[in-house]
Scaffold this motif. Sequence first.
Motif, PDB file in Angstrom:
ATOM      1  N   ILE A  27      -7.027 -28.446 -22.883  1.00 45.41           N
ATOM      2  CA  ILE A  27      -7.259 -29.331 -21.739  1.00 45.41           C
ATOM      3  C   ILE A  27      -8.452 -30.272 -21.991  1.00 45.41           C
ATOM      4  O   ILE A  27      -8.467 -31.406 -21.519  1.00 45.41           O
ATOM      5  N   SER A  28      -9.407 -29.829 -22.822  1.00 47.12           N
ATOM      6  CA  SER A  28     -10.594 -30.673 -23.066  1.00 47.12           C
ATOM      7  C   SER A  28     -10.260 -31.896 -23.920  1.00 47.12           C
ATOM      8  O   SER A  28     -11.019 -32.855 -23.961  1.00 47.12           O
TER       9      SER A  28
ATOM     10  N   PRO B 275       0.318 -28.088 -27.310  1.00 50.43           N
ATOM     11  CA  PRO B 275       1.539 -27.575 -26.717  1.00 50.43           C
ATOM     12  C   PRO B 275       2.756 -28.443 -27.072  1.00 50.43           C
ATOM     13  O   PRO B 275       2.639 -29.642 -27.200  1.00 50.43           O
ATOM     14  N   TYR B 276       3.896 -27.761 -27.164  1.00 45.01           N
ATOM     15  CA  TYR B 276       5.094 -28.414 -27.706  1.00 45.01           C
ATOM     16  C   TYR B 276       6.324 -28.010 -26.904  1.00 45.01           C
ATOM     17  O   TYR B 276       6.331 -26.990 -26.206  1.00 45.01           O
ATOM     18  N   TRP B 277       7.364 -28.796 -27.070  1.00 45.43           N
ATOM     19  CA  TRP B 277       8.636 -28.475 -26.404  1.00 45.43           C
ATOM     20  C   TRP B 277       9.241 -27.223 -27.047  1.00 45.43           C
ATOM     21  O   TRP B 277       9.291 -27.116 -28.277  1.00 45.43           O
TER      22      TRP B 277
ATOM     23  N   ASN C  72      -5.111 -31.596 -16.467  1.00 44.81           N
ATOM     24  CA  ASN C  72      -5.334 -32.966 -16.950  1.00 44.81           C
ATOM     25  C   ASN C  72      -4.559 -33.904 -16.025  1.00 44.81           C
ATOM     26  O   ASN C  72      -3.871 -33.452 -15.096  1.00 44.81           O
ATOM     27  N   VAL C  73      -4.658 -35.201 -16.266  1.00 40.42           N
ATOM     28  CA  VAL C  73      -3.856 -36.144 -15.488  1.00 40.42           C
ATOM     29  C   VAL C  73      -2.759 -36.657 -16.428  1.00 40.42           C
ATOM     30  O   VAL C  73      -3.032 -37.441 -17.335  1.00 40.42           O
TER      31      VAL C  73
ATOM     32  N   PHE D 165       0.696 -29.308 -16.463  1.00 37.11           N
ATOM     33  CA  PHE D 165       0.520 -28.124 -17.308  1.00 37.11           C
ATOM     34  C   PHE D 165      -0.855 -27.531 -17.015  1.00 37.11           C
ATOM     35  O   PHE D 165      -1.746 -27.519 -17.863  1.00 37.11           O
ATOM     36  N   PRO D 166      -1.041 -27.066 -15.769  1.00 45.47           N
ATOM     37  CA  PRO D 166      -2.369 -26.601 -15.377  1.00 45.47           C
ATOM     38  C   PRO D 166      -2.794 -25.312 -16.070  1.00 45.47           C
ATOM     39  O   PRO D 166      -1.964 -24.436 -16.331  1.00 45.47           O
ATOM     40  N   ASP D 167      -4.095 -25.231 -16.324  1.00 44.38           N
ATOM     41  CA  ASP D 167      -4.701 -24.025 -16.876  1.00 44.38           C
ATOM     42  C   ASP D 167      -4.965 -23.080 -15.703  1.00 44.38           C
ATOM     43  O   ASP D 167      -5.702 -23.420 -14.769  1.00 44.38           O
TER      44      ASP D 167
END
Length: 396
Positions: free
Chosen positions: A146-147, A123-125, A315-316, A324-326
């Motif tokens: 996320i992994s 993911p990017y800005w 993630n943390v 950026f939750p899934d």
Amino acid sequence: MNLSNRISNLEESATLAMAAKARELKSQGVDVISLSLGEPDFKTPQYIQDGAKEAIDSGKYFAYPPVAGYQDLRVAIADKLNKENNIPYKAENIVVSNGAKQSIANVMYSLINPGDEVIIFSPYWVSYSAIVELTEGTSVFISGDISTDFKATAKQLEEAITPKTKALIFSSPCNPTGSVFTKAELEAIAEVVKKHDIIAIADEIYEHINYTDEHVSLASLPGMFERTVTVNGFAKGFAMTGWRVGYIGAPEWIAKGCTKMQGQITSANCSIAQRAALTALTGDATPTKEMAKEYLERRELVKGLLDEIPGVKTNVPQGAFYFFPDMSSYFGKSSGNRKIENASDLCIYILEEAHVSLVTGEAFGDANCVRLSYAASREDLVEALKRIKTALSKLS
Ligand SMILES: Cc1ncc(COP(=O)(O)O)c(C=O)c1O
């Protein structure tokens, strides 16, 4: 009469669009909590405001500044990059612009010919790909999920390189994921960059909001000075988004290209904002450290609250001020006759049902996620997460 294809095809910034929607609801009297913008909720520290006032009162800063920025500011930025980032820049390597956004646009316009490929770590800005598009270059995405703590790897980079590859761009700490590249990861990326002789654009605007022990600048690694553009600015670390001061450190030929570009588009950025930036760099940076400490506490708070919501995976984040939750476990669910197909639907549902604004992950290259900014008061964060939890519990 119509707009150019370039502008007609250009996507509107998703973060600004969501903020506008939230503002519209607010103007109708709805109590919206906005967690969509990447904007510190702190005021610019007093010493910086005082620096700007002194500059105005001196009456000295009324004329056009030199295009690349005042010489003393460029010297101070080079000095900071030498001392804090271990990169041997001189003033000639520095160009000060109207926010890091303009810095990135200057760099892309200076380097990219139509058809050149730019590898974007995803993911990017949101603006990276839009700016590449404006230059008629081609964005090529390499993605982490996320992994992998959302970090693409040097191996993926190597596989994505073609004879047309001109540059790569990433942010660390990352907007939107909060991920921070380790020294070892950056070293591996650096090896690929050197082997294929491409330019790396390292966006370090969240440098001061980093919860790990170290911030490593790509340009400081052996052999990388000549191949790296370091992007940074004052918006995030010094709570100066509205002042619009960003900068690059770059090999002189790229700095000259950016100065040429800027000279034809905007000239230098505002004289008073530059004086404020100089004060920010040369003053006592305690407020910057205090803000970072507060962001870390909010990260803990929000992490705890997100963990209480069923089906949310996160993630943390190690830096910046975003989660950026899934949220994909909610796709396919409904509330009444409203069906949630994707992250955009979910953001609209949460805005209308919970009155909390978030941004869809589609805008950042991951359609399973949403971006939540925790640059907001603890009180607002607690209330927003409570409302989100209730809204999500209505989906089945
Ligand atoms: C990763 C990243 N780079 C650059 C920028 C642009 O910063 P500025 O406000 O200085 O233009 C932002 C702003 O949100 C950002 O998140």
